[in-house]
Design a protein around this motif. Structure first.
Motif, PDB file in Angstrom:
ATOM      1  N   ASP A  19       0.824  -1.205   0.000  1.00 32.69           N
ATOM      2  CA  ASP A  19       0.000   0.000   0.000  1.00 32.69           C
ATOM      3  C   ASP A  19       0.858   1.254   0.000  1.00 32.69           C
ATOM      4  N   VAL A  20       2.064   1.141   0.601  1.00 36.55           N
ATOM      5  CA  VAL A  20       2.939   2.296   0.769  1.00 36.55           C
ATOM      6  C   VAL A  20       4.359   1.922   0.363  1.00 36.55           C
ATOM      7  N   LEU A  21       4.936   2.695  -0.562  1.00 36.62           N
ATOM      8  CA  LEU A  21       6.352   2.587  -0.894  1.00 36.62           C
ATOM      9  C   LEU A  21       7.105   3.531   0.031  1.00 36.62           C
ATOM     10  N   VAL A  22       8.107   3.018   0.732  1.00 35.57           N
ATOM     11  CA  VAL A  22       8.911   3.817   1.643  1.00 35.57           C
ATOM     12  C   VAL A  22      10.338   3.783   1.109  1.00 35.57           C
ATOM     13  N   LEU A  23      10.814   4.915   0.623  1.00 33.59           N
ATOM     14  CA  LEU A  23      12.078   4.981  -0.104  1.00 33.59           C
ATOM     15  C   LEU A  23      13.078   5.854   0.640  1.00 33.59           C
ATOM     16  N   ASP A  24      14.031   5.224   1.305  1.00 31.95           N
ATOM     17  CA  ASP A  24      15.046   5.950   2.063  1.00 31.95           C
ATOM     18  C   ASP A  24      16.308   6.033   1.214  1.00 31.95           C
ATOM     19  N   GLU A  25      16.541   7.196   0.645  1.00 29.37           N
ATOM     20  CA  GLU A  25      17.675   7.421  -0.256  1.00 29.37           C
ATOM     21  C   GLU A  25      17.672   6.406  -1.407  1.00 29.37           C
ATOM     22  N   PRO A  26      16.583   6.332  -2.174  1.00 27.24           N
ATOM     23  CA  PRO A  26      16.486   5.298  -3.208  1.00 27.24           C
ATOM     24  C   PRO A  26      17.480   5.465  -4.350  1.00 27.24           C
ATOM     25  N   PHE A  27      18.076   6.652  -4.498  1.00 27.91           N
ATOM     26  CA  PHE A  27      18.988   6.892  -5.612  1.00 27.91           C
ATOM     27  C   PHE A  27      20.446   6.946  -5.185  1.00 27.91           C
ATOM     28  N   ALA A  28      20.739   6.507  -3.954  1.00 32.24           N
ATOM     29  CA  ALA A  28      22.125   6.481  -3.478  1.00 32.24           C
ATOM     30  C   ALA A  28      22.961   5.617  -4.416  1.00 32.24           C
ATOM     31  N   GLY A  29      24.102   6.127  -4.838  1.00 34.06           N
ATOM     32  CA  GLY A  29      24.985   5.379  -5.731  1.00 34.06           C
ATOM     33  C   GLY A  29      24.642   5.504  -7.205  1.00 34.06           C
ATOM     34  N   LEU A  30      23.583   6.247  -7.529  1.00 27.28           N
ATOM     35  CA  LEU A  30      23.202   6.433  -8.929  1.00 27.28           C
ATOM     36  C   LEU A  30      23.637   7.817  -9.410  1.00 27.28           C
ATOM     37  N   ASP A  31      24.084   7.892 -10.661  1.00 27.77           N
ATOM     38  CA  ASP A  31      24.345   9.220 -11.212  1.00 27.77           C
ATOM     39  C   ASP A  31      23.006   9.889 -11.506  1.00 27.77           C
ATOM     40  N   HIS A  32      23.051  11.165 -11.854  1.00 27.53           N
ATOM     41  CA  HIS A  32      21.813  11.933 -12.002  1.00 27.53           C
ATOM     42  C   HIS A  32      20.905  11.358 -13.098  1.00 27.53           C
ATOM     43  N   ALA A  33      21.484  10.964 -14.225  1.00 27.44           N
ATOM     44  CA  ALA A  33      20.674  10.408 -15.324  1.00 27.44           C
ATOM     45  C   ALA A  33      19.997   9.105 -14.895  1.00 27.44           C
ATOM     46  N   ALA A  34      20.738   8.241 -14.200  1.00 27.02           N
ATOM     47  CA  ALA A  34      20.160   6.976 -13.727  1.00 27.02           C
ATOM     48  C   ALA A  34      19.083   7.236 -12.675  1.00 27.02           C
ATOM     49  N   ALA A  35      19.306   8.246 -11.830  1.00 25.85           N
ATOM     50  CA  ALA A  35      18.304   8.591 -10.813  1.00 25.85           C
ATOM     51  C   ALA A  35      17.029   9.107 -11.467  1.00 25.85           C
ATOM     52  N   LEU A  36      17.164   9.950 -12.471  1.00 23.29           N
ATOM     53  CA  LEU A  36      15.972  10.448 -13.182  1.00 23.29           C
ATOM     54  C   LEU A  36      15.215   9.306 -13.836  1.00 23.29           C
ATOM     55  N   HIS A  37      15.950   8.371 -14.431  1.00 25.03           N
ATOM     56  CA  HIS A  37      15.294   7.209 -15.043  1.00 25.03           C
ATOM     57  C   HIS A  37      14.579   6.373 -13.982  1.00 25.03           C
ATOM     58  N   ALA A  38      15.247   6.139 -12.849  1.00 19.58           N
ATOM     59  CA  ALA A  38      14.622   5.363 -11.770  1.00 19.58           C
ATOM     60  C   ALA A  38      13.378   6.074 -11.251  1.00 19.58           C
TER      61      ALA A  38
END
Length: 185
Positions: free
Chosen positions: A134-153
């Motif tokens: 019911d709830v996605l809880v995302l604690d620093e979900p883009f840690a270790g990703l570059d900006h382009a990969a984070a935007l895609h994620a």
């Protein structure tokens, strides 16, 4: 609706959270912001019932299913990406869909210990997205990703959240959460 009412949390005589009042409605998207050490992860742990407030109340969580991405990936090192995501989803097609949205297909059957940190992070994210919750809880979900990969994620999260409530913490990738409501600690 989840309600935090005058929630306080203390660690080692230091008050980390002081009288937090917050209402999360179904299907809302929240970004929690604030300096390091201010209590963002603690707030997520209280939300999921992993910790209890020292005073105040968190209500509305009974019966909710949470799908977390913790600060650390918490993967089974010798298992493949497919096997790690299959821990929370028995639908092999759904598992593959979540993973191929985030990773190259040739990495899906490798032990996750052989993957880069950013790839491992995306396996953890795919696992949360594949879980029935019911709830996605995302604690620093883009840690270790570059900006382009984070935007895609972030785009994959938007496409795959399937009407779920989303509560996220992010440092330096706030633009990936455009349109989210913000709670600043």
């Amino acid at each position: 609706m989840i309600i935090f009412q005058d929630v306080c949390k203390v660690f080692d005589s230091r008050e980390v959270l002081h009288r937090i009042n917050w209402c999360i409605r179904t299907r809302e998207h929240w970004l929690i912001s604030g300096a390091s050490g201010i209590g963002k992860t603690t707030l997520l742990r209280l939300l999921m019932g992993l910790d209890r407030p020292d005073s105040g109340m968190v209500t509305g969580t009974d019966g909710l299913r949470f799908a977390p991405v913790f600060q650390e990936d918490r993967l089974v090192e010798h298992w493949s990406a497919m096997a790690n995501v299959s821990l929370v989803c028995t639908d092999g097609a759904r598992v593959r869909t979540m993973l191929t949205a985030l990773l190259p297909t040739d990495s899906l059957d490798q032990p996750v210990r052989t993957l880069s940190g950013g790839m491992r992070r995306r396996v953890a994210l795919a696992r949360a997205l594949a879980a029935e919750s019911d709830v996605l809880v995302l604690d620093e979900p883009f840690a270790g990703l570059d900006h382009a990969a984070a935007l895609h994620a972030a785009q994959v999260i938007e496409q795959q959240r399937a009407g779920r409530t989303v509560v996220a913490v992010s440092h330096g990738m706030e633009d990936c959460f455009a349109g989210y409501r913000t709670l600043t600690l």
